[in-house]
Design a protein around this motif. Structure first.
Motif, PDB file in Angstrom:
ATOM      1  N   GLU A  56       0.824  -1.213   0.000  1.00 33.84           N
ATOM      2  CA  GLU A  56       0.000   0.000   0.000  1.00 33.84           C
ATOM      3  C   GLU A  56       0.855   1.259   0.000  1.00 33.84           C
ATOM      4  OE1 GLU A  56      -3.120  -0.099   3.012  1.00 33.84           O
ATOM      5  OE2 GLU A  56      -3.054  -2.283   2.958  1.00 33.84           O
ATOM      6  N   TYR A  57       2.039   1.173   0.609  1.00 32.13           N
ATOM      7  CA  TYR A  57       2.953   2.320   0.653  1.00 32.13           C
ATOM      8  C   TYR A  57       4.006   2.216  -0.440  1.00 32.13           C
ATOM      9  CZ  TYR A  57       6.671   5.413   2.319  1.00 32.13           C
ATOM     10  OH  TYR A  57       7.636   6.385   2.410  1.00 32.13           O
ATOM     11  N   SER A  58       4.523   1.007  -0.639  1.00 28.63           N
ATOM     12  CA  SER A  58       5.591   0.807  -1.617  1.00 28.63           C
ATOM     13  C   SER A  58       5.424  -0.556  -2.270  1.00 28.63           C
ATOM     14  CB  SER A  58       6.957   0.901  -0.929  1.00 28.63           C
ATOM     15  OG  SER A  58       8.006   0.623  -1.826  1.00 28.63           O
ATOM     16  N   LEU A  59       5.422  -0.591  -3.593  1.00 31.50           N
ATOM     17  CA  LEU A  59       5.304  -1.858  -4.300  1.00 31.50           C
ATOM     18  C   LEU A  59       6.504  -2.748  -3.968  1.00 31.50           C
ATOM     19  CD1 LEU A  59       4.046  -0.690  -7.815  1.00 31.50           C
ATOM     20  CD2 LEU A  59       2.718  -1.797  -5.999  1.00 31.50           C
ATOM     21  N   GLY A  60       6.222  -4.015  -3.740  1.00 33.69           N
ATOM     22  CA  GLY A  60       7.274  -4.961  -3.407  1.00 33.69           C
ATOM     23  C   GLY A  60       7.547  -5.079  -1.921  1.00 33.69           C
ATOM     24  N   THR A  61       6.819  -4.295  -1.091  1.00 35.48           N
ATOM     25  CA  THR A  61       7.076  -4.299   0.353  1.00 35.48           C
ATOM     26  C   THR A  61       5.793  -4.568   1.121  1.00 35.48           C
ATOM     27  OG1 THR A  61       8.857  -2.680   0.108  1.00 35.48           O
ATOM     28  CG2 THR A  61       7.922  -2.945   2.304  1.00 35.48           C
ATOM     29  N   ALA A  62       5.903  -5.411   2.145  1.00 35.37           N
ATOM     30  CA  ALA A  62       4.810  -5.661   3.084  1.00 35.37           C
ATOM     31  C   ALA A  62       5.275  -5.260   4.476  1.00 35.37           C
ATOM     32  CB  ALA A  62       4.415  -7.136   3.074  1.00 35.37           C
ATOM     33  N   CYS A  63       4.384  -4.668   5.263  1.00 36.15           N
ATOM     34  CA  CYS A  63       4.719  -4.234   6.615  1.00 36.15           C
ATOM     35  C   CYS A  63       3.643  -4.704   7.589  1.00 36.15           C
ATOM     36  CB  CYS A  63       4.830  -2.717   6.695  1.00 36.15           C
ATOM     37  SG  CYS A  63       6.114  -2.008   5.639  1.00 36.15           S
ATOM     38  N   VAL A  64       4.054  -4.909   8.826  1.00 36.23           N
ATOM     39  CA  VAL A  64       3.126  -5.276   9.888  1.00 36.23           C
ATOM     40  C   VAL A  64       3.537  -4.510  11.132  1.00 36.23           C
ATOM     41  CG1 VAL A  64       4.506  -7.322  10.480  1.00 36.23           C
ATOM     42  CG2 VAL A  64       2.105  -7.202  11.195  1.00 36.23           C
TER      43      VAL A  64
END
Length: 251
Positions: free
Chosen positions: A196-204
């Motif tokens: 949602e913030y940066s393509l290719g990145t997932a955050c939790v």
């Protein structure tokens, strides 16, 4: 000859610090003439230094002509407290980074903004490219949404009234009603963002608190590692408890 030279010292800086220490020794205010006597400075030098320190906010001149320490020193002291608090939790963030092979982030909600306080990354755990500041991307980051979820209705409405839900990727939530629906939906302890913030990145991220200050602790992973998010949540929750405890310690 041939002896080691001592360090180069700036006499005017030394005089200013000596004068500031003398001011601080008198909580009720002290006149310039007394400061000159106590510091051994010429009265003209004392006035010049006081005028400069008053201008910059390190000393304040009262209505009766005496001097007390100014507000800028309080800000510096507050900054030193913040740095000391972060130094206590940095090893814990490093453990989190190494345990999950993921960059670790600590944010706080201060003065109506979501701000990054610390990032611990490394060659094997690079941070996400912060191409848009967190203050303008609360709606698109796990850390930001974690904070927004914990805010009461008025504080959340105030934040959203001041921040545009910018379209950062095709996955970014840009409609306020949809964002609120997701924030208010039944949930576990963590909030995620998948590209949602940066393509290719997932955050939790999970919430933390420093006294009355709300914050969030999170990690970022490559989007192809989302299968590790569930394990990351359990580690994050345990780490967040440790971080909150250490942040609550007094100096």
């Amino acid at each position: 000859m041939g002896g080691k030279e001592g360090p180069t010292l700036i006499a005017s800086v030394q005089r200013a610090f000596r004068l500031m220490e003398a001011v601080g020794a008198h909580e009720g205010g002290v006149p310039a003439k007394q400061l000159a006597r106590e510091t051994g400075l010429a009265l003209a030098t004392t006035y010049h230094l006081l005028r400069t320190m008053v201008h910059d906010g390190y000393v304040r001149k009262l209505d009766d002509g005496t001097f007390v320490l100014g507000e800028r020193l309080g800000a510096l002291h507050g900054g030193s407290r913040d740095q000391a608090a972060l130094s206590r939790v940095r090893p814990t963030l490093t453990e989190l980074r190494d345990g999950l092979s993921a960059a670790a982030y600590l944010t706080f909600y201060e003065d109506g903004e979501i701000r990054v306080a610390e990032i611990v990354d490394g060659p094997k755990a690079p941070r996400v490219d912060l191409w848009v500041g967190f203050e303008d991307a609360g709606h698109a980051t796990a850390l930001g949404k974690c904070v927004l979820r914990e805010l009461d209705g008025d504080a959340r409405a105030d934040y959203l009234s001041r921040h545009t839900l910018n379209d950062l990727t095709p996955r970014t939530i840009t409609h306020r009603a949809e964002l609120l629906r997701r924030l208010d939906a039944p949930h576990g302890p963590a909030v995620t963002d998948i590209e949602e913030y940066s393509l290719g990145t997932a955050c939790v991220a999970v919430p933390i608190r420093q006294g009355d200050t709300l914050g969030a602790l999170g990690v970022s992973l490559r989007a192809n590692r989302t299968d590790r998010l569930e394990d990351a949540v359990a580690t994050l929750v345990a780490t967040a408890e440790r971080v909150s405890r250490r942040l609550s310690l007094t100096i």
